[in-house]
Design an enzyme around this catalytic site. Structure first.
Site, PDB file in Angstrom:
ATOM      1  N   GLY A 263       0.814  -1.213   0.000  1.00 22.23           N
ATOM      2  CA  GLY A 263       0.000   0.000   0.000  1.00 22.23           C
ATOM      3  C   GLY A 263       0.843   1.256   0.000  1.00 22.23           C
ATOM      4  O   GLY A 263       2.074   1.215  -0.027  1.00 22.23           O
ATOM      5  N   GLY A 265       2.388   4.883   1.353  1.00 21.21           N
ATOM      6  CA  GLY A 265       2.893   5.400   2.620  1.00 21.21           C
ATOM      7  C   GLY A 265       4.272   4.904   2.979  1.00 21.21           C
ATOM      8  O   GLY A 265       4.852   4.011   2.358  1.00 21.21           O
ATOM      9  N   GLU A 288      -0.843  -1.691  -6.778  1.00 20.55           N
ATOM     10  CA  GLU A 288      -1.525  -0.573  -7.438  1.00 20.55           C
ATOM     11  C   GLU A 288      -0.607   0.614  -7.623  1.00 20.55           C
ATOM     12  O   GLU A 288      -0.737   1.361  -8.575  1.00 20.55           O
ATOM     13  CB  GLU A 288      -2.785  -0.186  -6.678  1.00 20.55           C
ATOM     14  CG  GLU A 288      -2.545   0.091  -5.229  1.00 20.55           C
ATOM     15  CD  GLU A 288      -3.799   0.498  -4.514  1.00 20.55           C
ATOM     16  OE1 GLU A 288      -4.883  -0.008  -4.832  1.00 20.55           O
ATOM     17  OE2 GLU A 288      -3.703   1.346  -3.625  1.00 20.55           O
ATOM     18  N   ASN A 378      -7.343   9.520   4.905  1.00 22.26           N
ATOM     19  CA  ASN A 378      -7.161   9.527   3.445  1.00 22.26           C
ATOM     20  C   ASN A 378      -8.291   8.812   2.712  1.00 22.26           C
ATOM     21  O   ASN A 378      -8.776   9.290   1.696  1.00 22.26           O
ATOM     22  CB  ASN A 378      -5.848   8.828   3.069  1.00 22.26           C
ATOM     23  CG  ASN A 378      -4.644   9.538   3.657  1.00 22.26           C
ATOM     24  OD1 ASN A 378      -4.639  10.755   3.792  1.00 22.26           O
ATOM     25  ND2 ASN A 378      -3.630   8.776   4.023  1.00 22.26           N
ATOM     26  N   GLY A 382      -7.087   1.151  -2.106  1.00 25.38           N
ATOM     27  CA  GLY A 382      -7.223  -0.209  -2.624  1.00 25.38           C
ATOM     28  C   GLY A 382      -7.040  -1.265  -1.555  1.00 25.38           C
ATOM     29  O   GLY A 382      -7.070  -2.467  -1.862  1.00 25.38           O
TER      30      GLY A 382
HETATM   31  N1  COA Z   1      -4.623   7.530  15.470  1.00 22.91           N
HETATM   32  C1  COA Z   1      -4.450   8.791  15.004  1.00 22.91           C
HETATM   33  N2  COA Z   1      -3.500   9.128  14.097  1.00 22.91           N
HETATM   34  C2  COA Z   1      -2.671   8.146  13.683  1.00 22.91           C
HETATM   35  C3  COA Z   1      -2.762   6.834  14.146  1.00 22.91           C
HETATM   36  C4  COA Z   1      -3.796   6.534  15.083  1.00 22.91           C
HETATM   37  N3  COA Z   1      -3.963   5.298  15.557  1.00 22.91           N
HETATM   38  N4  COA Z   1      -1.796   6.100  13.555  1.00 22.91           N
HETATM   39  C5  COA Z   1      -1.109   6.931  12.747  1.00 22.91           C
HETATM   40  N5  COA Z   1      -1.633   8.169  12.834  1.00 22.91           N
HETATM   41  C6  COA Z   1      -1.197   9.361  12.113  1.00 22.91           C
HETATM   42  C7  COA Z   1       0.300   9.611  12.251  1.00 22.91           C
HETATM   43  O1  COA Z   1       0.583  10.261  13.466  1.00 22.91           O
HETATM   44  C8  COA Z   1       0.560  10.482  11.033  1.00 22.91           C
HETATM   45  O2  COA Z   1       0.086  11.796  11.327  1.00 22.91           O
HETATM   46  P1  COA Z   1       0.758  13.103  10.686  1.00 22.91           P
HETATM   47  O3  COA Z   1       0.480  13.019   9.205  1.00 22.91           O
HETATM   48  O4  COA Z   1       0.039  14.215  11.352  1.00 22.91           O
HETATM   49  O5  COA Z   1       2.209  12.993  11.026  1.00 22.91           O
HETATM   50  C9  COA Z   1      -0.375   9.872   9.973  1.00 22.91           C
HETATM   51  O6  COA Z   1      -1.377   9.149  10.711  1.00 22.91           O
HETATM   52  C10 COA Z   1       0.318   8.939   8.998  1.00 22.91           C
HETATM   53  O7  COA Z   1       0.915   7.897   9.733  1.00 22.91           O
HETATM   54  P2  COA Z   1       2.335   7.280   9.389  1.00 22.91           P
HETATM   55  O8  COA Z   1       2.769   6.515  10.599  1.00 22.91           O
HETATM   56  O9  COA Z   1       3.240   8.338   8.868  1.00 22.91           O
HETATM   57  O10 COA Z   1       2.003   6.170   8.284  1.00 22.91           O
HETATM   58  P3  COA Z   1       1.779   6.196   6.716  1.00 22.91           P
HETATM   59  O11 COA Z   1       2.350   7.372   6.010  1.00 22.91           O
HETATM   60  O12 COA Z   1       2.276   4.866   6.283  1.00 22.91           O
HETATM   61  O13 COA Z   1       0.181   6.268   6.560  1.00 22.91           O
HETATM   62  C11 COA Z   1      -2.085   5.499   6.720  1.00 22.91           C
HETATM   63  C12 COA Z   1      -0.649   5.410   7.263  1.00 22.91           C
HETATM   64  C13 COA Z   1      -2.929   4.434   7.420  1.00 22.91           C
HETATM   65  C14 COA Z   1      -2.676   6.886   6.998  1.00 22.91           C
HETATM   66  C15 COA Z   1      -2.040   5.260   5.162  1.00 22.91           C
HETATM   67  O14 COA Z   1      -1.348   4.087   4.894  1.00 22.91           O
HETATM   68  C16 COA Z   1      -3.425   5.163   4.559  1.00 22.91           C
HETATM   69  O15 COA Z   1      -4.066   6.170   4.268  1.00 22.91           O
HETATM   70  N6  COA Z   1      -3.949   3.927   4.371  1.00 22.91           N
HETATM   71  C17 COA Z   1      -5.286   3.721   3.848  1.00 22.91           C
HETATM   72  C18 COA Z   1      -5.284   3.546   2.365  1.00 22.91           C
HETATM   73  C19 COA Z   1      -4.530   2.329   1.955  1.00 22.91           C
HETATM   74  O16 COA Z   1      -4.203   1.453   2.708  1.00 22.91           O
HETATM   75  N7  COA Z   1      -4.229   2.241   0.723  1.00 22.91           N
HETATM   76  C20 COA Z   1      -3.482   1.075   0.241  1.00 22.91           C
HETATM   77  C21 COA Z   1      -3.612   0.904  -1.092  1.00 22.91           C
HETATM   78  S1  COA Z   1      -3.447   2.556  -1.870  1.00 22.91           S
END
Ligand code: COA
Length: 497
Positions: A263, A265, A288, A378, A382
């Protein structure tokens, strides 16, 4: 020079300025734009639309493949242009407008949007705005660094505006494989039988007369925003690699594993990068989005082929890959996102899906989208397409967020994107929980002891023990199950004093 880029001579006089193209877009229209994880997005027309909305306010429904670059979602939000947005975004300004209830956001599995359009369940699309490297002799549109939903948007839209981006090399031609599934309910099987399968055309087939305007641009894609690996993401990668090694020992996988999906990130990228120093080889991806890690693995001789819907790279990696594209081109294919994410294909190929959770609960339900159960981050992207249909569905996350004030392992997630039925493996920097074949009560102990941060384990154990006294297949104390969010609101931390 433009003869290379607009090969159908009847289209040469369609070239207009971005403002002239944007003037076609009217209040209330539905617009389908190219763009998937900041790659291959329309760059000039949306900015011109925002400028025009300052003089004459108007609102649209905006559909894309996934997220956009160059602050386009921010610019459109600030101009008040977005009434509705789907199926995915990652922009802070748009996110805030969504969470204020000003923009209606439809958070959707990425494989589904064009299925709904095609069957008139949503839409219709008035204009498709598609970035291309060129238009061929027959009017076919050759995409740039993503396909996303562009093919179906262009085919289904009433009219198409093409942004020809001269910053993308014509060497990208041949990278794409555009296949549109046949009509349901008597659809033919989708003939992707391996990551390498090519089943369609290298361009989006539309009649030239459908092209209303052509805009010439030169701005390159936005660089990806991923952070380098840190000790926690490296530890997550280490646990997962160790797990894959034990699966090989048990004869369930061989050293080339099964095709990998990762995914978006930082965490997912770091996990894949970790495979550079692993014993695995001849890996393949059916994913993807391809991030820097894909090309690190290719350069290390570990990855032999990658299929996806977009390529989103950091500045340095982008220069390395697109500056030497012939080195990579025969190891890559880009597909429409309904094919890269198609449940039929994911199940057939036996994908190992690795996606990132915001949090998960002691029974294995995953929340990827809603902070504290209410506020959109976000979108599901996918992750659901892959998780439900994968050979192995893996979710990774750091065990705590916000300097330890939030535990990513909670008694009950307040929003469920991936149910306990769709999740096989959970990983944090503290360890890995293999949930396969375990009942909810068995899962809880494994998740708490292997994945939770040590500071939060006592209160998770305490909750689980008291919940078990009340009984049930999935024991809970409902009046307490989501109380950790209120505690965090009140005291600044989920940690009980
Ligand atoms: N509660 C609140 N905020 C949380 C959290 C929780 N349990 N866990 C992480 N966060 C916040 C982090 O503090 C960070 O905040 P910031 O942007 O203010 O610094 C943000 O979420 C992103 O977290 P990070 O640890 O940097 O991980 P990431 O960049 O890998 O993103 C997701 C993690 C879950 C947000 C991201 O992977 C996502 O949107 N996933 C859903 C979509 C998906 O899985 N797509 C896959 C195919 S495209």
């Amino acid at each position: 020079m433009l003869e290379d880029r607009i090969r159908n001579s009847s289209l040469q006089d369609k070239v207009v300025t971005p403002a002239e193209a944007a003037a076609f877009i009217k209040d209330g229209m539905t617009i389908g734009m190219s763009g998937f994880t900041r790659a291959g997005d329309a760059k000039a027309v949306p900015v011109a639309m925002a400028a025009q909305a300052k003089d004459t306010p108007f609102k649209i429904t905006l559909l894309t493949g996934a997220s956009l670059g160059h602050d386009v979602d921010k610019i459109l939000t600030e101009a008040g242009v977005l009434a509705r947005r789907m199926p995915f975004q990652v922009d802070r300004t748009l996110r805030a407008a969504i969470n204020r209830g000003e923009v209606m956001f439809i958070d959707q599995h990425l494989s589904e949007t064009v299925e709904q359009l095609r069957s008139n369940q949503i839409g219709p699309v008035d204009y498709a705005v598609i970035e291309a490297i060129a238009i061929n002799e027959d009017g076919g549109v050759i995409p740039t660094t993503s396909i996303g939903n562009s093919a179906s948007f262009a085919i289904l839209a009433k009219k198409v505006i093409v942004e020809i981006n001269l910053s993308h090399s014509l060497a990208l031609e041949g990278l794409h494989d555009v296949y549109i599934p046949t009509k349901r309910p008597s659809r033919d099987p989708i003939p992707v039988v391996s990551c390498e399968s090519r089943i369609g055309t290298t361009y989006i087939p539309i009649p030239p007369e459908k092209i209303a305007a052509i805009v010439i641009t030169e701005q390159s894609d936005s660089a990806s925003l991923i952070e380098p690996a840190d000790s926690e993401t490296s530890a997550i990668a280490g646990h997962l690699i160790h797990f894959f090694e034990s699966e090989v020992e048990k004869g369930r996988l061989d050293l080339s594993l099964n095709p990998l999906q990762a995914g978006i990130g930082t965490i997912a990228n770091a996990v894949l990068t970790g495979l550079v120093d692993s014993p695995f080889h001849h890996l393949r991806m059916y994913s993807e989005v391809l991030q820097d890690s894909t090309f690190d693995l290719m350069d290390a001789g570990k990855l032999s082929f990658a299929s996806a819907s977009s390529i989103t790279l950091s500045q340095a990696c982008g220069e390395r890959v697109f500056g030497n594209f012939d080195r990579y081109k025969d190891k890559l294919v880009l597909r429409p996102q309904e094919i890269s994410n198609h449940p039929e294909v994911i199940r057939r190929l036996g994908i190992i899906g690795i996606n990132t959770a915001l949090e998960f609960d002691i029974y294995g339900n995953v929340n990827s989208t809603h902070v504290a159960g209410t506020h959109m981050m976000n979108g599901i992207g996918g992750s659901g397409d892959f998780a439900r249909n994968a050979f192995l569905s893996v979710f990774v996350t750091k065990s705590v967020a916000k300097n330890g004030a939030i535990s990513s392992v909670v008694p009950m997630v307040p929003h469920v994107d991936h149910t306990e039925h769709d999740v096989d493996i959970l990983v944090t920097e503290h360890g890995l929980a293999d949930l396969r074949g375990l009942a909810p009560r068995e899962r809880a102990s494994v998740i708490i002891e292997n994945c939770a941060h040590p500071d939060y384990r006592p209160q998770l154990r305490d909750y689980f023990a008291r919940a078990c006294e009340r009984g049930g297949q999935t024991p809970h104390i409902l009046e307490e199950a989501i109380s950790w969010y209120a505690l965090k609101e009140k005291t600044g931390t989920m940690l009980k004093s």
